[in-house]
Structure formats: structure tokens, C-alpha cells
Scaffold this motif. Structure first.
Motif, PDB file in Angstrom:
ATOM      1  N   THR A 228      -7.463  12.277   7.307  1.00 17.39           N
ATOM      2  CA  THR A 228      -6.879  11.067   7.898  1.00 17.39           C
ATOM      3  C   THR A 228      -6.704   9.983   6.849  1.00 17.39           C
ATOM      4  O   THR A 228      -5.727   9.241   6.852  1.00 17.39           O
ATOM      5  CB  THR A 228      -7.795  10.550   9.032  1.00 17.39           C
ATOM      6  OG1 THR A 228      -7.991  11.611   9.956  1.00 17.39           O
ATOM      7  CG2 THR A 228      -7.203   9.350   9.733  1.00 17.39           C
ATOM      8  N   GLY A 229      -7.665   9.927   5.918  1.00 16.52           N
ATOM      9  CA  GLY A 229      -7.618   8.894   4.885  1.00 16.52           C
ATOM     10  C   GLY A 229      -7.515   7.521   5.523  1.00 16.52           C
ATOM     11  O   GLY A 229      -8.111   7.257   6.577  1.00 16.52           O
TER      12      GLY A 229
ATOM     13  N   GLN B  81       0.888  -1.168   0.000  1.00 15.12           N
ATOM     14  CA  GLN B  81       0.000   0.000   0.000  1.00 15.12           C
ATOM     15  C   GLN B  81       0.918   1.209   0.000  1.00 15.12           C
ATOM     16  O   GLN B  81       1.857   1.289   0.803  1.00 15.12           O
ATOM     17  CB  GLN B  81      -0.889   0.063   1.244  1.00 15.12           C
ATOM     18  CG  GLN B  81      -1.749   1.331   1.329  1.00 15.12           C
ATOM     19  CD  GLN B  81      -1.151   2.417   2.245  1.00 15.12           C
ATOM     20  OE1 GLN B  81      -0.356   2.121   3.133  1.00 15.12           O
ATOM     21  NE2 GLN B  81      -1.531   3.659   2.019  1.00 15.12           N
TER      22      GLN B  81
ATOM     23  N   ALA C 248      11.332  21.277   7.076  1.00 10.04           N
ATOM     24  CA  ALA C 248      10.457  21.928   6.087  1.00 10.04           C
ATOM     25  C   ALA C 248      10.890  23.380   5.963  1.00 10.04           C
ATOM     26  O   ALA C 248      11.412  23.959   6.931  1.00 10.04           O
ATOM     27  CB  ALA C 248       9.004  21.860   6.538  1.00 10.04           C
TER      28      ALA C 248
ATOM     29  N   ILE D 291      -1.392  21.258   9.636  1.00 10.01           N
ATOM     30  CA  ILE D 291      -0.226  21.999  10.107  1.00 10.01           C
ATOM     31  C   ILE D 291      -0.752  22.878  11.234  1.00 10.01           C
ATOM     32  O   ILE D 291      -1.523  23.813  10.990  1.00 10.01           O
ATOM     33  CB  ILE D 291       0.422  22.817   8.967  1.00 10.01           C
ATOM     34  CG1 ILE D 291       0.917  21.847   7.870  1.00 10.01           C
ATOM     35  CG2 ILE D 291       1.569  23.673   9.494  1.00 10.01           C
ATOM     36  CD1 ILE D 291       1.429  22.497   6.613  1.00 10.01           C
TER      37      ILE D 291
ATOM     38  N   LYS E 193      10.967  18.967  11.412  1.00  9.85           N
ATOM     39  CA  LYS E 193       9.656  18.305  11.401  1.00  9.85           C
ATOM     40  C   LYS E 193       9.563  17.294  12.543  1.00  9.85           C
ATOM     41  O   LYS E 193       8.516  16.713  12.788  1.00  9.85           O
ATOM     42  CB  LYS E 193       9.417  17.649  10.039  1.00  9.85           C
ATOM     43  CG  LYS E 193       9.283  18.713   8.942  1.00  9.85           C
ATOM     44  CD  LYS E 193       9.165  18.150   7.539  1.00  9.85           C
ATOM     45  CE  LYS E 193       7.941  17.357   7.311  1.00  9.85           C
ATOM     46  NZ  LYS E 193       7.445  17.413   5.927  1.00  9.85           N
TER      47      LYS E 193
ATOM     48  N   PHE F 115      -4.907  20.227   6.492  1.00 13.37           N
ATOM     49  CA  PHE F 115      -4.195  20.225   5.208  1.00 13.37           C
ATOM     50  C   PHE F 115      -4.806  19.208   4.250  1.00 13.37           C
ATOM     51  O   PHE F 115      -4.970  19.477   3.076  1.00 13.37           O
ATOM     52  CB  PHE F 115      -2.712  19.891   5.455  1.00 13.37           C
ATOM     53  CG  PHE F 115      -1.854  19.974   4.229  1.00 13.37           C
ATOM     54  CD1 PHE F 115      -1.285  21.178   3.848  1.00 13.37           C
ATOM     55  CD2 PHE F 115      -1.620  18.856   3.442  1.00 13.37           C
ATOM     56  CE1 PHE F 115      -0.500  21.271   2.699  1.00 13.37           C
ATOM     57  CE2 PHE F 115      -0.835  18.931   2.294  1.00 13.37           C
ATOM     58  CZ  PHE F 115      -0.267  20.144   1.926  1.00 13.37           C
TER      59      PHE F 115
ATOM     60  N   GLN G 261       4.648  16.060  10.452  1.00 13.81           N
ATOM     61  CA  GLN G 261       5.395  16.352  11.686  1.00 13.81           C
ATOM     62  C   GLN G 261       5.231  15.204  12.688  1.00 13.81           C
ATOM     63  O   GLN G 261       4.161  14.608  12.765  1.00 13.81           O
ATOM     64  CB  GLN G 261       4.844  17.648  12.286  1.00 13.81           C
ATOM     65  CG  GLN G 261       5.673  18.245  13.386  1.00 13.81           C
ATOM     66  CD  GLN G 261       5.256  19.696  13.647  1.00 13.81           C
ATOM     67  OE1 GLN G 261       5.554  20.602  12.883  1.00 13.81           O
ATOM     68  NE2 GLN G 261       4.551  19.907  14.736  1.00 13.81           N
TER      69      GLN G 261
ATOM     70  N   SER H  24      -0.250  14.009  10.138  1.00 15.32           N
ATOM     71  CA  SER H  24      -0.126  13.850   8.679  1.00 15.32           C
ATOM     72  C   SER H  24      -1.111  14.710   7.917  1.00 15.32           C
ATOM     73  O   SER H  24      -1.030  14.804   6.702  1.00 15.32           O
ATOM     74  CB  SER H  24      -0.396  12.399   8.274  1.00 15.32           C
ATOM     75  OG  SER H  24       0.381  11.520   9.005  1.00 15.32           O
TER      76      SER H  24
ATOM     77  N   ASN I 156       3.403   5.456   4.058  1.00 12.49           N
ATOM     78  CA  ASN I 156       2.638   6.701   4.041  1.00 12.49           C
ATOM     79  C   ASN I 156       3.541   7.871   4.419  1.00 12.49           C
ATOM     80  O   ASN I 156       4.639   7.672   4.928  1.00 12.49           O
ATOM     81  CB  ASN I 156       1.464   6.602   5.011  1.00 12.49           C
ATOM     82  CG  ASN I 156       0.394   5.665   4.481  1.00 12.49           C
ATOM     83  OD1 ASN I 156      -0.212   5.930   3.448  1.00 12.49           O
ATOM     84  ND2 ASN I 156       0.202   4.543   5.148  1.00 12.49           N
ATOM     85  N   ALA I 157       3.057   9.070   4.167  1.00 14.22           N
ATOM     86  CA  ALA I 157       3.854  10.265   4.455  1.00 14.22           C
ATOM     87  C   ALA I 157       3.233  11.027   5.617  1.00 14.22           C
ATOM     88  O   ALA I 157       2.083  10.780   5.996  1.00 14.22           O
ATOM     89  CB  ALA I 157       3.889  11.149   3.214  1.00 14.22           C
TER      90      ALA I 157
ATOM     91  N   GLY J  83       4.697  12.978  -2.202  1.00 17.87           N
ATOM     92  CA  GLY J  83       5.943  12.821  -2.945  1.00 17.87           C
ATOM     93  C   GLY J  83       6.820  11.678  -2.473  1.00 17.87           C
ATOM     94  O   GLY J  83       7.290  10.870  -3.271  1.00 17.87           O
TER      95      GLY J  83
END
Ligand code: COA
Length: 433
Positions: A333-334, A212, A359, A325, A369, A330, A313, A322, A309-310, A217
Motif C-alpha cells: 500500500t505504501g 509527491q 496491460a 494482481i 486495466k 505485487f 487496475q 495498486s 501515483n501509479a 514508470g
């Protein structure tokens, strides 16, 4: 009446379809690549006559007038897309739904209770079904309870193989047609920094792993870097450009998966037009509802499951932010937590959450971060007790089942060297070291 006759009977203009919306309606618009801009804009055109309208959508990346500050329909997003984020910055009041994505259909039904559905779909087939294509928005499970279901038929949408994620003509009340270019999300070229972060993850992923990969990026950089792996599998929320690349290059063949052997399974697809052309009528790519793809227990059925996943902070204890900010939302949760949990329950599975160590702020200065504590009001996406690996360009912190002090040490070791002294000082002061 044949399906064709029924189709002609229900066919109307976008304007006439939106005239069927009434005061007090809750309008759910499928988002991402299945958002119907003409339906959204016709709804905006009625903003001065309709009262008490609530709108729910997700990952909106097309300009729609409903997101202007001159529209006071209540608007809620389940996951902010770029256009929603910009609108919010611009002063448009946007509420954010807080939930795990595996509960998408339940949340929409129980919390939003849509009376109206707007969605885009591929043309009707001979059996009278509209394929919900790239991003079903779980319309199929909501449609029978809605008072009004309006389908925008777009012949540019690919047909994605599935026996779910489709609706029958008997379930829709209005049909509008317009051929439109499908929303794409071109992936950027991974930077050297992205590749460095990715390298720590890639070296731990075995051949035959099931993947997954999340949005952003760095996550995509990991995907592209797996090109020399063999027999990888896909079981994911979002089918990404890097998954398409790995499949074309032969690194993904889904041969080691016990479930859906030989087939990539996704909740939705978002990428380039080439990816959509590849997925069109391709029996090796299957969509299933999010309640299925994001179920941690089903994720765990895949051996060697790797979730990447990305995040934005992380604090010294491993609490991962995630989706915001500070207090400013931003994204959403997805399915991050769904996959963090499922991957760690899988035999040989691993969960990675990755970011750059710093960042750049608008004034050109750099911030770490990795922080001692998140600012007051910050939104935590993944809790410290769920986290396994946090990754930056300085390596991997293994936080699974670790103590507060072990976590602080591991987090400082992957912070940017310019910030390690300050973090160490604060950690000692607060009794973390
Ligand atoms: N403080 C201030 N600004 C920060 C920051 C921080 N700690 N971290 C990042 N930023 C800024 C970046 O500089 C960048 O600014 P820019 O847009 O002006 O360039 C912006 O925030 C986005 O950061 P970036 O790291 O480039 O984001 P991304 O596009 O790679 O996406 C996430 C990363 C975390 C936002 C994305 O993965 C996400 O929304 N995740 C949510 C949940 C999830 O993982 N779901 C799972 C499956 S899809």
C-alpha cells in the motif's frame, strides 16, 4: 569511555553479531538501500539451529539467502521489492503487512514487536551518532525497545541531513563494518505512452506546486516532464530520480513552500548513485520519519499540493488496485492513500493516479486495466470515495464526489477504444448506465 573506545568495544564480525540472536526473536531488518546483506546472510547460516524466528523487512532488492525456499523463518514484507516478489513466485512463503505507511513505526512496534534490529548506517560522527542515511526504516524510534541492535557501518552510504533518522552509539549493541556498493534504482527512459499519460497531468500542475511522486514508470515520467515548470517544491515519501533531475535543472527550488522553505523533505531516497552523491551532506534535502512525511494533515499544509501515483487496475466505480494482481501481492500500500487524502485537503491540491489503459499478458494478448469489477479476492489500495483523478493515455476521469453512473461514464471514456463497447455493454447490464 570515549565514543571511539566504545566503538572498538562493540565492534565484531557479522558472524559474532548474529550469534547474539536467540530462539524466538523477531528480527526487523531495515530494507531498501539500508538492508545489510551480510547480516541477513549470517542469520540464514543459523537457520538449522535457531527456532521460532520471525523476520520483517521491506523493498528488498538485493539477493538474500533468507528468501530461499530452504529457509523456514517466518518472513513478512511491508512492501515487496523485486527480489521478494521473485522469491514469492518461486514458492517462498511471504506474509504481507497491511497498513498505511504513515503508521510504519507504530505498526512495527505494536504488531511485530522487534527484539532484534539489523540495519546499515553511515559512519559514526564526532558526537557518536550513526546517520541512517537513505532509508532509516524508522530504526531510531524502535531502537530503545529492542534487546539487540546491530549496525552495519557502510562508508559508501551518503550522509543525509537530519536531526532525526540517526542513532547514538550508546543505543547499539554490536557494530560490524563492511564497505559495500549502495543499492540503486536506475529510472528507465519514459516511453511515448508514459509521456502521453504524463502530459494530461503536467498541463494541470501550476508553477509553485508542491510534489509527491510515487514509485513506478508513469509517476517518474510525470516528474521528468515538469522540467519547464518553476519554483516547484518537494514533500514526499520517496525522493525519486525525477526529483533529483528537476532540482538539478532548477525547476525545484522549494521557494513557495510555507513549511521547510528552500528544502526538499522526504521519508527515504531511492535512485542513482549520482542522486546519492548530490544528497550527501546537502542541507537542501532533509529526511524525516514516515509518520511526519506521510501525515495527510501535514501534507495538506502545503498549498497546491500535487500527488502522483501509479496503479495496476481500476474498476468502474473508481476502486484502485495498486499493489496486487488479483490475489497475488505485487508491492504494498505504501503511502498512496496518505497522499491521495492529504493532496485533496490542500488548498489548490490535486491527487492523480495514473496507468496505461491496457496491460500485455504473458501470451502477448492485451487486457483492459479498466474493468467492470475486480476479480474476486482483489486487493483495493485506494477506495472509490478517496479517489480524485484517474489518468490513462486517453485522458483524465474526475471521480471526486461523483455518482456511480457518472463514474462509469468517465471511466469508459478513458478506457482503450478496443474495450469501450464491452465495458459499456457490461455497465448497462449491471445498471451502471
Ligand atoms: N493485470 C495484469 N498484469 C498487469 C496489470 C493488470 N491489470 N497491470 C500491470 N500489469 C503488469 C505489467 O504488465 C508489468 O508486467 P512486467 O513486470 O512483466 O512488465 C507489471 O504488472 C508491473 O506493472 P507496471 O505498470 O510496469 O508497474 P510499475 O513498475 O510502473 O509500478 C505500481 C506501478 C502500481 C506497481 C507501483 O506504483 C506500486 O507498487 N504502487 C503501490 C503503492 C503506491 O503507489 N505507493 C505510493 C508511493 S511510493
Amino acid at each position: 569511555m570515549s565514543f571511539k573506545q566504545e566503538y572498538e568495544k562493540k565492534k565484531m564480525s557479522f558472524k559474532d553479531a548474529v550469534k547474539l540472536v536467540q530462539n524466538g526473536d523477531n528480527v526487523y531488518m531495515a530494507g531498501s538501500s539500508n538492508l545489510s546483506v551480510p547480516l541477513a546472510d549470517e542469520l540464514y547460516n543459523r537457520k538449522d539451529e535457531l527456532k521460532d524466528i520471525s523476520v520483517l523487512s521491506s523493498l528488498v532488492s538485493n539477493e538474500i539467502k533468507l528468501l530461499g525456499t530452504d529457509c523456514d523463518f517466518k518472513y513478512t514484507s511491508t512492501f515487496l521489492g523485486g527480489v521478494e516478489r521473485a522469491a514469492q513466485k518461486n514458492g517462498r512463503l511471504i506474509d504481507n503487512m497491511c497498513y498505511q505507511l504513515r503508521n510504519n513505526s507504530k505498526m512495527i512496534q505494536n504488531s511485530f514487536n522487534p527484539s532484534v534490529l539489523f540495519f546499515m548506517a553511515a559512519p559514526m560522527d564526532d558526537e557518536g551518532y550513526f546517520n541512517l542515511s537513505l532509508a532509516s526504516g524508522d530504526i531510531d524510534s524502535l531502537i530503545d525497545k529492542a534487546r539487540l541492535a546491530v549496525v552495519h557501518v557502510n562508508d559508501k552510504l551518503p550522509y543525509i541531513c537530519t536531526n532525526e533518522n540517526r542513532v547514538h552509539i550508546s543505543q547499539v549493541h554490536a557494530i560490524c563494518e563492511q564497505s559495500m556498493t549502495v543499492l540503486t534504482l536506475p529510472s528507465g527512459v519514459p516511453s511515448e505512452l508514459d509521456k502521453k499519460v504524463a502530459s494530461y497531468i503536467v498541463e494541470r500542475i501550476p508553477n509553485g506546486a508542491c510534489l509527491q511522486i510515487g514509485i513506478g514508470g508513469i509517476a517518474n515520467a510525470v516528474g521528468f516532464s515538469l522540467v519547464n515548470h518553476k519554483h516547484l517544491g518537494i514533500y514526499t515519501e520517496m525522493y525519486t530520480e525525477s526529483m533529483f533531475y528537476l532540482t538539478k535543472k532548477g525547476a525545484v527550488d522549494n521557494s513557495c513552500k510555507k513549511m521547510h522553505t528552500g528544502v526538499s523533505v522526504a521519508g527515504f531516497l531511492l535512485g542513482s548513485q549520482e542522486m546519492y552523491d548530490f544528497a550527501d551532506h546537502n542541507p537542501a534535502i532533509l529526511t524525516r520519519p514516515l509518520i511526519y512525511t506521510n501525515d495527510p494533515y501535514l501534507v495538506a499544509q502545503h498549498d497546491n499540493f500535487v500527488s502522483v501515483n501509479a496503479c495496476l487496475q481500476v474498476d468502474m466505480t473508481g476502486q484502485v488496485c495498486s499493489e496486487a494482481i488479483g490475489k497475488a501481492q505485487f508491492s504494498g500500500t505504501g503511502g498512496q492513500v496518505d497522499f491521495v487524502r492529504g493532496a485533496q485537503m490542500s488548498k489548490g491540491g490535486m491527487s492523480f493516479i495514473a496507468m496505461h489503459s491496457t496491460a500485455e499478458k504473458k501470451d502477448g494478448s492485451r487486457i483492459s486495466k479498466i474493468v467492470m469489477s475486480h476479480p474476486e479476492g482483489s486487493i483495493i489500495t485506494t477506495g472509490r470515495t478517496d479517489v480524485q483523478y484517474i489518468v490513462t493515455e486517453y485522458g483524465i476521469a474526475d471521480l471526486q464526489n461523483k455518482s456511480r453512473m457518472q463514474r462509469a461514464k468517465a471511466m469508459i471514456a478513458i478506457a482503450h477504444p478496443d474495450f469501450r463497447d464491452e465495458l459499456t455493454y457490461q455497465a448497462k447490464k449491471d445498471g451502471y448506465l
